[in-house]
Design an enzyme around this catalytic site. Structure first.
Site, PDB file in Angstrom:
ATOM      1  N   SER A 117     -28.450 -43.155 -19.573  1.00 29.63           N
ATOM      2  CA  SER A 117     -29.325 -43.417 -18.424  1.00 29.63           C
ATOM      3  C   SER A 117     -30.108 -44.724 -18.595  1.00 29.63           C
ATOM      4  O   SER A 117     -30.503 -45.330 -17.599  1.00 29.63           O
ATOM      5  CB  SER A 117     -30.296 -42.258 -18.229  1.00 29.63           C
ATOM      6  OG  SER A 117     -31.051 -42.054 -19.406  1.00 29.63           O
ATOM      7  N   ASP A 361     -42.800 -39.278 -18.567  1.00 30.32           N
ATOM      8  CA  ASP A 361     -41.527 -39.774 -19.103  1.00 30.32           C
ATOM      9  C   ASP A 361     -41.801 -41.113 -19.786  1.00 30.32           C
ATOM     10  O   ASP A 361     -42.055 -42.119 -19.116  1.00 30.32           O
ATOM     11  CB  ASP A 361     -40.526 -39.928 -17.949  1.00 30.32           C
ATOM     12  CG  ASP A 361     -39.175 -40.484 -18.407  1.00 30.32           C
ATOM     13  OD1 ASP A 361     -39.100 -41.082 -19.510  1.00 30.32           O
ATOM     14  OD2 ASP A 361     -38.196 -40.354 -17.651  1.00 30.32           O
ATOM     15  N   HIS A 364     -37.790 -43.705 -19.967  1.00 35.10           N
ATOM     16  CA  HIS A 364     -37.212 -44.565 -18.920  1.00 35.10           C
ATOM     17  C   HIS A 364     -38.232 -45.584 -18.424  1.00 35.10           C
ATOM     18  O   HIS A 364     -39.419 -45.461 -18.718  1.00 35.10           O
ATOM     19  CB  HIS A 364     -36.674 -43.681 -17.790  1.00 35.10           C
ATOM     20  CG  HIS A 364     -35.572 -42.775 -18.263  1.00 35.10           C
ATOM     21  ND1 HIS A 364     -35.797 -41.455 -18.598  1.00 35.10           N
ATOM     22  CD2 HIS A 364     -34.275 -43.019 -18.508  1.00 35.10           C
ATOM     23  CE1 HIS A 364     -34.653 -40.914 -19.032  1.00 35.10           C
ATOM     24  NE2 HIS A 364     -33.711 -41.844 -18.981  1.00 35.10           N
TER      25      HIS A 364
END
Ligand SMILES: *[C@@H]1O[C@H](CO)[C@@H](O)[C@H](O)[C@H]1NC(C)=O
Ligand SMILES: *[C@@H]1O[C@H](CO)[C@@H](O)[C@H](O)[C@H]1NC(C)=O
Ligand SMILES: *[C@@H]1O[C@H](CO)[C@@H](O)[C@H](O)[C@H]1NC(C)=O
Ligand SMILES: *[C@@H]1O[C@H](CO)[C@@H](O)[C@H](O)[C@H]1NC(C)=O
Ligand SMILES: *[C@@H]1O[C@H](CO)[C@@H](O)[C@H](O)[C@H]1NC(C)=O
Length: 385
Positions: A117, A361, A364
């Site tokens: 990702s 998070d 990311h």
């Protein structure tokens, strides 16, 4: 040229491995090159400079391709400070990203990002950097299983992303449902995915995060279909080394060094523990709005040993892969993560909601943001190696 010793990381100039092997005399240039970076300038060594005028390179609302896990403004981030930083190498300046040049160079070609990702984030950043110069009816984006393809019709060019978080075959290969706790990677299986990468003109690989499950990692020796699975556990460093070597062999066999370019993006750092940068003992990237200023900052330990594995494997190999060493420069950017400002996979519990740190998070990155810089560096290394 002899072997480059695996010794101090800082002295390893992996990039030159590509340009000065006996197979490529100095007079021959790398595919896509139109110039050179100033001699002796390591573009990965530098500092973050505040630049409200020239950064960001695009606006979040302008780029429809950003997945809702990365649109921080749309999800309520109260400030945009993280968008206004430019990477300034100590020894030279980065060339400006030129979308037209990039697209013209990709005429009739295929550019492919392969990995997890985080690589998908870099991929989307690349699309956002390019799409502005392409008219609305001359571009499209489609996802089919593991492969996402952006097409620039007038250029007959595609820019693609292929989901393969370990590069090798694994039990986390489903592009949508891949949250497996007991991860398993199959030895020697790179062709399982690699058959889909053939014919690419530029490949950008990454792999790191998914290996980080502890000190040891499970490797499948036989096939996923075997009733009795033959599994060994290896130290994570060794399992990772195995994957890197598979990647190099695949590149050697499948990529023509005279016509193509291959990049490998180093580990993307996370910011889970604010005590590592002298912050709150229980905090993480949540609420962080400024980069870390200590030039020596590095963060947690596992990154160092994996970086050691990468430099060891690359230094022993003649396969021309350009190393995008983004780890150090990204480790300063505790402010650039999506934190709580993203689409959540599942609804938050009241307990989580009351404690934002618990669901932030810190892996990311918001777009626009840090990953645009990774692509500026990719641009620099592609055209001015
Ligand atoms: C990556 O860059 C950092 C910062 O410039 C440097 O300290 C490190 O040695 C580099 N790593 C490799 C493997 O070249
Ligand atoms: C960008 O690249 C195109 C195509 O090579 C060139 O014509 C143009 O002058 C470049 N733009 C800038 C600002 O350098
Ligand atoms: C488009 O590019 C592909 C390679 O990606 C090539 O095979 C094909 O001939 C090109 N088509 C046109 C119309 O240029
Ligand atoms: C690359 O080009 C050189 C010089 O033109 C040639 O000797 C070499 O065989 C080529 N390599 C491949 C893999 O085609
Ligand atoms: C986050 O910042 C806000 C505003 O500065 C402050 O009120 C709050 O206590 C901070 N939260 C944490 C967990 O640090």
């Amino acid at each position: 040229m002899g072997k480059i010793s695996a010794a101090p990381l800082a002295s390893l100039i992996l990039i030159t491995i590509a340009t000065c092997t006996p197979f490529q005399p100095n007079s021959e240039k790398l595919a896509f090159a139109i110039g050179e970076t100033e001699r002796g300038c390591d573009v990965f060594k530098g500092r973050w400079v505040r630049d409200k005028k020239a950064r960001p390179l695009y606006e979040e609302w302008e780029c429809p391709y950003i997945q809702p896990q990365l649109t921080c403004q749309e999800h309520g981030r109260p400030e945009k400070e993280y968008q206004h930083w430019r990477w300034q190498p100590h020894g030279c300046s980065l060339p400006s990203f030129n979308a037209t040049l990039m697209l013209e160079s990709l005429q009739g070609k295929r550019m492919l990002f392969v990995g997890d990702s985080l690589n998908r984030g870099q991929y989307v950043s690349m699309i956002c950097l390019l799409h502005r110069v392409i008219p609305e009816d001359a571009k499209s984006m489609k996802t089919l299983g593991s492969l996402t393809v952006f097409t620039a019709k007038d250029y007959n060019a595609t820019i693609e992303f292929y989901w393969a978080p370990f590069l090798l075959e694994s039990n986390s290969d489903d592009a949508v449902i891949h949250r497996v706790t007991d991860r398993l990677v199959r030895k020697g299986s790179i062709n399982k995915h690699g058959k889909n990468w053939k014919g690419a003109d530029i490949i950008v690989f990454n792999t790191y995060l998914w290996w980080m499950t502890g000190l040891r990692f499970k490797i499948l020796q036989g096939s996923f279909d075997d009733e009795e699975k033959d599994i060994v556990t290896l130290p994570t460093d060794d399992a990772y080394r195995m994957a890197m070597k598979s990647m190099l062999r695949w590149v050697k066999k499948n990529m023509d060094p005279n016509k193509t370019r291959v990049f490998f993006t180093s580990m993307s750092p996370s910011h889970e523990k604010s005590f590592e940068w002298g912050g709150d003992p229980n905090g993480n990237c949540y609420n962080e709005t400024t980069p870390i200023e200590d030039p020596e900052y590095w963060g947690s330990g596992s990154r160092r040993s994996i970086m050691g594995v990468i430099s060891e494997v690359f230094s022993k190999s003649r396969v021309p892969i350009t190393f995008l060493n983004i780890t150090q420069l990204s480790s300063y950017r505790k402010d650039a993560h999506t934190s709580i400002y993203k689409k959540q996979w599942s609804p938050l519990t009241p307990k989580q909601f009351a404690n934002p740190v618990s669901y932030a998070d810190c892996v990311h990155w918001c777009l626009p943001g840090l990953q645009d810089t990774w692509n500026e560096l990719l641009f620099a290394k592609l055209f001015y190696p």
